[in-house]
Write a protein that holds these residues in place. Sequence first.
Motif: not given
Length: 386
Positions: A122-123, A197-200, A267-268, A273-274
């Motif tokens: 995933d990327h 999304p989700g911030g640092g 990774y982030k 979708d977690g």
Amino acid sequence: MIGGDYQGLGIARSLGRHGIPVCVLDDERAPASASRYVAHTTRVPDLRDDDAALAAIERAAREVAMDGWLLYPTRDETVALLARHRGDLEPRFRVTSPSWAAVRVCWDKRETYRTAAELGIDHPRTWVPQGPDDLEDLVDADAEGPFVVKPAIKEHFFYSTGVKAWRVDARDELAAVVARATAVAGPGEILVQELVPGGGREQYSYCALVRAGTPVAVMTVRRRRQHPSEFGRASTFVETVDLPELDAPSERFLAAVDYDGLVELEYKRDPRDGRARLLDVNARTWGYHSLGAAAGVDFPYLLHRACTEDAPPPATVRTRPGVRWIRLATDLPNAVRDVRAGTQRLGTYLRTLPGADTEAVFSLRDPLPWFYECALLPYLAVRRGL
């Protein structure tokens, strides 16, 4: 050791604690030169140019008699230099960087994401335009932003702009930003990527010592704060965590490129979708590598043993979770900016400070580098934004 900032200081302390002599080669003023564990420091004019850097390495080797010593790079461009010139260097040194074939896949993000796609890792969705005119046909029609515009090779962009990437909130703004970025890095060297999304605070890393594609020492972390907060040049507050979901994709990537050496895969986690999406692969020690020693795995020393004794751990060793690392010189000013912007609560931030187990520079056993860095802060802020 090539580079004497806080990352290099961590290497010097790791090796010096075991009685291994350390020499620092640097083109900047840096705190490692004040460490009790550094026997010799050599200032050189330039480490960014290949010919100048190679000449400086050879000159230092003659002055200090470093035949057989290990070369530890701390910057991406130096990693690439050592990998490309391994044949010239190995008669005199032990090169700790991976082969150029492996480094190229990590150094050039076009290759990183191509390899990830081939391996089913995933990327973020990524497009490689030659320029702004390609965007309409290239970028998926359902991609409306926000986007990240960043270089395929960081050094071609970072030293000109002082940032790793630019955020673009809407598709109709993309062409102008891509044009500006292409003017800096050149056609085909700019990536347009969907912003996860989700911030640092949703950033994680898999860090490892790898031998012949197989990890033998592993640390997984949550990079809770970074500087700057959105597209961080460096982590500022990091905690070891138990995150087995990163093992399989990381191991698959490292085996595919036959990796050998120290590595950090960033990774982030995507809140939609977690799933953890691969962002970067750094083919060197990472800034907070000294967290490993505090959590039970001393990565630079293990690499030294692996290179000189051919004696990696008999089974994979892992750091224990819940150990925290901080670099106050960047964490505090970044927190001030975030509190002013309303993205960080002051009370929440202050409550994390007593929980830090190790600091990037401060050490009671080796105090001089901390005082030296404090004196250098104005210089470092101007030179590279800390």
